[in-house]
Scaffold this motif. Structure first.
Motif, PDB file in Angstrom:
ATOM      1  N   VAL A  41     -42.448  14.176  -7.448  1.00  0.00           N
ATOM      2  CA  VAL A  41     -42.382  14.823  -8.763  1.00  0.00           C
ATOM      3  C   VAL A  41     -43.551  14.322  -9.604  1.00  0.00           C
ATOM      4  CG1 VAL A  41     -41.011  15.232 -10.825  1.00  0.00           C
ATOM      5  CG2 VAL A  41     -39.874  14.960  -8.622  1.00  0.00           C
ATOM      6  N   ARG A  42     -44.418  15.234  -9.977  1.00  0.00           N
ATOM      7  CA  ARG A  42     -45.602  14.867 -10.746  1.00  0.00           C
ATOM      8  C   ARG A  42     -45.221  14.526 -12.184  1.00  0.00           C
ATOM      9  NH1 ARG A  42     -50.664  16.737  -8.804  1.00  0.00           N
ATOM     10  NH2 ARG A  42     -51.305  16.931 -10.989  1.00  0.00           N
ATOM     11  N   SER A  43     -46.024  13.660 -12.781  1.00  0.00           N
ATOM     12  CA  SER A  43     -45.737  13.256 -14.157  1.00  0.00           C
ATOM     13  C   SER A  43     -45.939  14.400 -15.142  1.00  0.00           C
ATOM     14  CB  SER A  43     -46.633  12.074 -14.554  1.00  0.00           C
ATOM     15  OG  SER A  43     -48.010  12.430 -14.484  1.00  0.00           O
ATOM     16  N   ASP A  44     -46.700  15.451 -14.725  1.00  0.00           N
ATOM     17  CA  ASP A  44     -46.909  16.589 -15.620  1.00  0.00           C
ATOM     18  C   ASP A  44     -45.911  17.722 -15.376  1.00  0.00           C
ATOM     19  OD1 ASP A  44     -47.815  17.532 -13.200  1.00  0.00           O
ATOM     20  OD2 ASP A  44     -49.804  18.135 -13.904  1.00  0.00           O
ATOM     21  N   GLU A  47     -40.929  20.532 -16.896  1.00  0.00           N
ATOM     22  CA  GLU A  47     -39.619  21.169 -16.766  1.00  0.00           C
ATOM     23  C   GLU A  47     -38.581  20.192 -16.225  1.00  0.00           C
ATOM     24  OE1 GLU A  47     -37.636  25.286 -15.005  1.00  0.00           O
ATOM     25  OE2 GLU A  47     -39.499  24.524 -14.138  1.00  0.00           O
ATOM     26  N   VAL A  48     -38.949  19.439 -15.197  1.00  0.00           N
ATOM     27  CA  VAL A  48     -38.001  18.501 -14.586  1.00  0.00           C
ATOM     28  C   VAL A  48     -37.711  17.339 -15.519  1.00  0.00           C
ATOM     29  CG1 VAL A  48     -37.681  16.836 -12.718  1.00  0.00           C
ATOM     30  CG2 VAL A  48     -38.568  19.119 -12.218  1.00  0.00           C
ATOM     31  N   TRP A  49     -38.764  16.710 -16.052  1.00  0.00           N
ATOM     32  CA  TRP A  49     -38.547  15.522 -16.885  1.00  0.00           C
ATOM     33  C   TRP A  49     -37.832  15.879 -18.189  1.00  0.00           C
ATOM     34  CZ3 TRP A  49     -38.876  11.539 -14.024  1.00  0.00           C
ATOM     35  CH2 TRP A  49     -39.851  11.412 -13.034  1.00  0.00           C
ATOM     36  N   THR A  50     -38.197  17.010 -18.774  1.00  0.00           N
ATOM     37  CA  THR A  50     -37.556  17.407 -20.019  1.00  0.00           C
ATOM     38  C   THR A  50     -36.069  17.696 -19.822  1.00  0.00           C
ATOM     39  OG1 THR A  50     -39.618  18.356 -20.883  1.00  0.00           O
ATOM     40  CG2 THR A  50     -37.567  19.121 -21.877  1.00  0.00           C
ATOM     41  N   ASN A  85     -40.395   8.234 -21.298  1.00  0.00           N
ATOM     42  CA  ASN A  85     -40.598   8.056 -22.734  1.00  0.00           C
ATOM     43  C   ASN A  85     -41.587   9.087 -23.284  1.00  0.00           C
ATOM     44  OD1 ASN A  85     -38.791   5.977 -22.709  1.00  0.00           O
ATOM     45  ND2 ASN A  85     -40.307   4.350 -22.808  1.00  0.00           N
ATOM     46  N   LYS A  86     -42.554   9.494 -22.451  1.00  0.00           N
ATOM     47  CA  LYS A  86     -43.506  10.536 -22.866  1.00  0.00           C
ATOM     48  C   LYS A  86     -42.786  11.846 -23.173  1.00  0.00           C
ATOM     49  CE  LYS A  86     -46.159  12.594 -19.821  1.00  0.00           C
ATOM     50  NZ  LYS A  86     -47.249  12.868 -18.828  1.00  0.00           N
ATOM     51  N   TYR A  87     -41.648  12.061 -22.489  1.00  0.00           N
ATOM     52  CA  TYR A  87     -40.881  13.293 -22.699  1.00  0.00           C
ATOM     53  C   TYR A  87     -39.699  13.096 -23.654  1.00  0.00           C
ATOM     54  CZ  TYR A  87     -43.669  15.457 -19.079  1.00  0.00           C
ATOM     55  OH  TYR A  87     -44.724  15.972 -18.355  1.00  0.00           O
ATOM     56  N   GLY A  88     -39.720  11.999 -24.401  1.00  0.00           N
ATOM     57  CA  GLY A  88     -38.768  11.835 -25.485  1.00  0.00           C
ATOM     58  C   GLY A  88     -37.611  10.892 -25.245  1.00  0.00           C
ATOM     59  N   ALA A  89     -37.542  10.275 -24.065  1.00  0.00           N
ATOM     60  CA  ALA A  89     -36.436   9.362 -23.773  1.00  0.00           C
ATOM     61  C   ALA A  89     -36.698   7.977 -24.361  1.00  0.00           C
ATOM     62  CB  ALA A  89     -36.234   9.243 -22.265  1.00  0.00           C
ATOM     63  N   SER A  90     -35.672   7.172 -24.331  1.00  0.00           N
ATOM     64  CA  SER A  90     -35.793   5.744 -24.607  1.00  0.00           C
ATOM     65  C   SER A  90     -35.334   5.032 -23.336  1.00  0.00           C
ATOM     66  CB  SER A  90     -34.917   5.338 -25.806  1.00  0.00           C
ATOM     67  OG  SER A  90     -35.009   3.940 -26.042  1.00  0.00           O
ATOM     68  N   GLU A 253     -28.668  24.936 -10.160  1.00  0.00           N
ATOM     69  CA  GLU A 253     -29.809  25.576 -10.817  1.00  0.00           C
ATOM     70  C   GLU A 253     -31.076  24.940 -10.276  1.00  0.00           C
ATOM     71  OE1 GLU A 253     -31.908  26.070 -15.231  1.00  0.00           O
ATOM     72  OE2 GLU A 253     -30.034  24.944 -15.016  1.00  0.00           O
ATOM     73  N   VAL A 254     -32.054  25.762  -9.901  1.00  0.00           N
ATOM     74  CA  VAL A 254     -33.309  25.272  -9.337  1.00  0.00           C
ATOM     75  C   VAL A 254     -34.384  25.257 -10.419  1.00  0.00           C
ATOM     76  CG1 VAL A 254     -35.032  25.570  -7.533  1.00  0.00           C
ATOM     77  CG2 VAL A 254     -32.662  26.262  -7.114  1.00  0.00           C
ATOM     78  N   ILE A 255     -35.076  24.127 -10.552  1.00  0.00           N
ATOM     79  CA  ILE A 255     -36.153  24.005 -11.538  1.00  0.00           C
ATOM     80  C   ILE A 255     -37.358  23.335 -10.887  1.00  0.00           C
ATOM     81  CG2 ILE A 255     -34.546  23.878 -13.499  1.00  0.00           C
ATOM     82  CD1 ILE A 255     -35.052  20.861 -13.594  1.00  0.00           C
ATOM     83  N   GLY A 256     -38.511  23.493 -11.525  1.00  0.00           N
ATOM     84  CA  GLY A 256     -39.694  22.804 -11.034  1.00  0.00           C
ATOM     85  C   GLY A 256     -40.675  23.726 -10.353  1.00  0.00           C
TER      86      GLY A 256
END
Length: 406
Positions: A41-44, A47-50, A85-90, A253-256
């Motif tokens: 899973v790429r850092s960019d 869709e997945v990280w969000t 954290n880049k996608y808003g998590a703590s 549900e399929v994402i990515g």
């Protein structure tokens, strides 16, 4: 390894699996979600990280990162925390792992402070690497859960999200691949508990087998002997840089980036008089990004771009033979499925032969895909993408004559 040691190991793993099943039999149905990624899973891949952050509670959500599988867990944990954290998590890393330097994972896995921090989080994410290192760190020798593993289960049962990629996907099943051969080597020799197969953590339940790196590495074929060995009727294989979300209603549900293969062995049979691996009347489907599928009802909901894209079998686009001499190659099975579903021909043939180092150089396999009355295809209106449902798949062994120069 001596035959005695192998036998002892098999007994120990079998007893571990039994202990896990018995001790966890009273678990309440989880209220949370699973986000299972097929690896790489790429850092960019926003869709997945969000989605992971959203399922954990949204902006500022606490997510416990478990880098136990990684070769360098400190670096892996640090990088994953930064990505989340880049996608808003703590996010925060949990230092429980066999390969953490100057730490005792057996003590860390029972640390009440670490367990409390995890239990108070909205999600947990398992890094990739070696799935055996995850279970070694989090499952006690008697098969019971460590304090940290129980805290992870509490997050899931109370409505949080459990995510993982690659090795972090493998542990989602009650059974996982452990020391696997090549895909064709696995078909040739078979699978055994305590060797190729071992108990996973079972978040996805006992009725679904999960595997990863599916299309990129041709691993759909190695799912088959594992599913037959353990009695699974459904298997879900997820491709790289792609994830599936499974909720408490067993909706997928399929994402990515790409999609996932769904294998259905409910009506499949084998020929017991044939000593080598064989399979008849299996069903194979491809779920594309944006698609939804209910594992219980087997109902499919197309992505928005395929809503009006159901293919008409009476008006196929292609009229050509579909064949491959490298069935286990990168994306080969998907390419063949796409060509078959929109074709006037109703069969596709793929061949797989042994590579150097495979245990049976004299053995290959034929994979036959058949488009039947119940086979359905959907085409995207915006891209060259398909969803393919319910192709028949038959697998039979082939005797390979060795080249004269060997």
């Amino acid at each position: 390894m001596t035959s005695f040691v192998k036998a002892l190991r098999l007994v120990c793993v079998s007893l571990l699996a039994l202990c896990v099943q018995v001790s966890h039999a009273a678990d309440a149905p989880p209220k949370g979600n699973l986000l299972i990624a097929g690896g790489a899973v790429r850092s960019d891949n926003g869709e997945v990280w969000t989605r992971l952050v959203e399922l954990a509670g949204g902006k500022g959500a606490r997510i416990a990162v478990m880098p136990s599988a990684a070769g360098n867990p400190l670096r892996s944990g640090t990088n994953l925390v930064a990505t989340l954290n880049k996608y808003g998590a703590s996010a925060f890393a949990v230092p429980v792992g066999v390969r953490f330097k100057d730490r005792d994972y057996t003590k860390d896995a029972e640390d009440p402070a670490l367990a409390k921090a995890i239990r108070e989080a909205g999600g947990v994410y398992f890094a990739g690497g070696d799935q055996g290192l995850i279970t070694k760190a989090l499952v006690r020798p008697d098969g019971s859960r460590t304090a940290v593993l129980q805290a992870i289960w509490d997050v899931y049962q109370n409505g949080g999200v459990i995510g993982g990629s690659s090795a972090g996907a493998a542990i989602m099943s009650a059974t996982m691949y452990y020391e696997a051969r090549t895909v064709l080597g696995t078909l040739s020799v078979g699978v055994n508990d305590g060797q190729e197969l071992a108990p996973g953590l079972g978040f996805v339940g006992k009725d679904l087998f999960v595997d990863q790196h599916l299309l990129a590495r041709g691993r759909f074929a190695r799912m088959l002997p594992a599913m037959l060995k353990k009695g699974y009727k459904q298997g879900l294989g997820i491709d790289e840089n792609t994830a599936v979300i499974i909720n408490g209603k067993r909706e997928v549900e399929v994402i990515g980036y790409q999609g996932a293969l769904l294998l259905d062995l409910a009506q499949a049979t084998t020929n017991g008089s044939e000593k080598d691996f064989n399979l008849s009347n299996a069903r194979i489907s491809y779920l594309d990004r944006g698609d939804r599928y209910n594992l219980l009802t087997r109902e499919y909901t197309p992505s928005a771009d395929k809503k009006d894209g159901k293919l008409d079998p009476a008006n196929p686009y292609l009229d050509e033979q579909v064949y491959s001499a490298d069935m286990l190659g990168h994306n080969t099975v998907l390419v063949m499925m796409e060509k078959l579903i929109n074709n006037s021909r109703n069969e596709a043939i793929g061949i797989a032969t042994a590579a150097p180092g495979d245990p049976r150089q004299d053995l290959g396999f034929e994979f036959k895909l058949t488009r039947e009355a119940g086979s359905i295809g959907y085409e995207s209106a915006t891209s060259d993408a398909y969803t393919i449902l319910n192709l028949r798949m038959d697998v039979r062994p082939l005797k390979i004559t060795q080249p004269w120069y060997r």
